[in-house]
Scaffold this motif. Structure first.
Motif: not given
Length: 248
Positions: A89-99, A126-127, A202-203
């Motif tokens: 499995s995989y999962q995303l953590v994100a900001t407007q500049k990094r992921h 990101i909405f 993560f981030c």
């Protein structure tokens, strides 16, 4: 001093919410709309994608950190067997500049990655819309009222070196007269709030399941290595002096 009822119903003030940037730019009677919130992008190869948002962590002067739900990895636009082999499995953590990408299972258990968004994407955004909400006292309302107010979300205001607001949907709630318990997750817990040794980050955040049945404290089980060096949600921590607000 914050008593049990006022902490549950009020949480942070409207001025705090207004100061916390994109996650909380509306009034205290607003909540992140998890039904519509999403992360979307275009890769440099021209593939467009979207991922829903299931948790957020924001502090003053930032656009926030957002978590997408885990999915099983697949062969994109494949013609044969679509699930990856071995599966993971995989999962995303994100900001407007990094992921960051979190990978779990099989040979890919520890192959996480983190990078600037412009290394892989020609567009990344990101909405995070707000929705009108009402405060809910989980100690006082009965099951019929919970069903009427559903879905519920939680907003936690907590001070580290920065003032943070954490938001996530309420996945599970149990109650009886004068008592309640909420379990949800995974959510994002900023490193700034607590030190959890031997835990993946993560981030700048831990990934954790959260438990709460008090107005000013949460317990978490964060994602880290167990005694057999496999990563699981086993790293315990308690965070106190939190203002908790439950919103419909």
């Amino acid at each position: 001093m914050i008593n049990r009822r006022s902490a549950l119903l009020v949480g942070g003030s409207a001025s705090i919410a207004a100061a916390l940037g994109r996650c909380s730019e509306a009034s205290s009677m607003q909540a992140l709309d998890f039904e519509r919130a999403r992360i979307f992008w275009t890769t440099k190869a021209g593939i467009k994608g979207s991922w829903r948002v299931v948790a957020a962590a924001c502090c003053e002067g930032t656009d926030g950190i957002y978590l997408a739900p885990a999915v099983m990895a697949g062969e994109i636009f494949g013609m044969g067997r679509l699930p990856k082999d071995p599966p993971y499995s995989y999962q995303l953590v994100a900001t407007q500049k990094r992921h960051a990408i979190i990978r779990r299972g099989g040979a890919s258990e520890i192959e996480d990655s983190e990078a600037d968004n412009d290394t892989a994407f020609s567009l990344f955004d990101i909405f995070a819309p707000q929705r009108k909400s009402s405060p809910v006292d989980p100690e006082a309302i009965d099951q019929a009222e919970i069903e009427r107010q559903w879905p519920l979300s939680a907003r936690l205001t907590v001070k580290g070196s920065e003032l943070w607001i954490l938001e996530f949907p309420v996945s599970h709630i149990s109650r009886r007269a004068g008592a309640f318990q909420i379990e949800s997750g995974p959510v994002l817990i900023p490193q700034d709030l607590v030190n959890i040794p031997d835990t993946s980050t993560f981030c700048g955040c831990y990934l954790a399941y959260v438990f709460l049945n008090k107005p000013n404290q949460i317990d978490v089980l964060a994602f880290g290595r167990n005694e057999n060096f496999h990563r699981q949600f086993v790293k315990f921590a308690r965070i106190e002096d939190i203002q908790i607000r439950i919103l419909s």
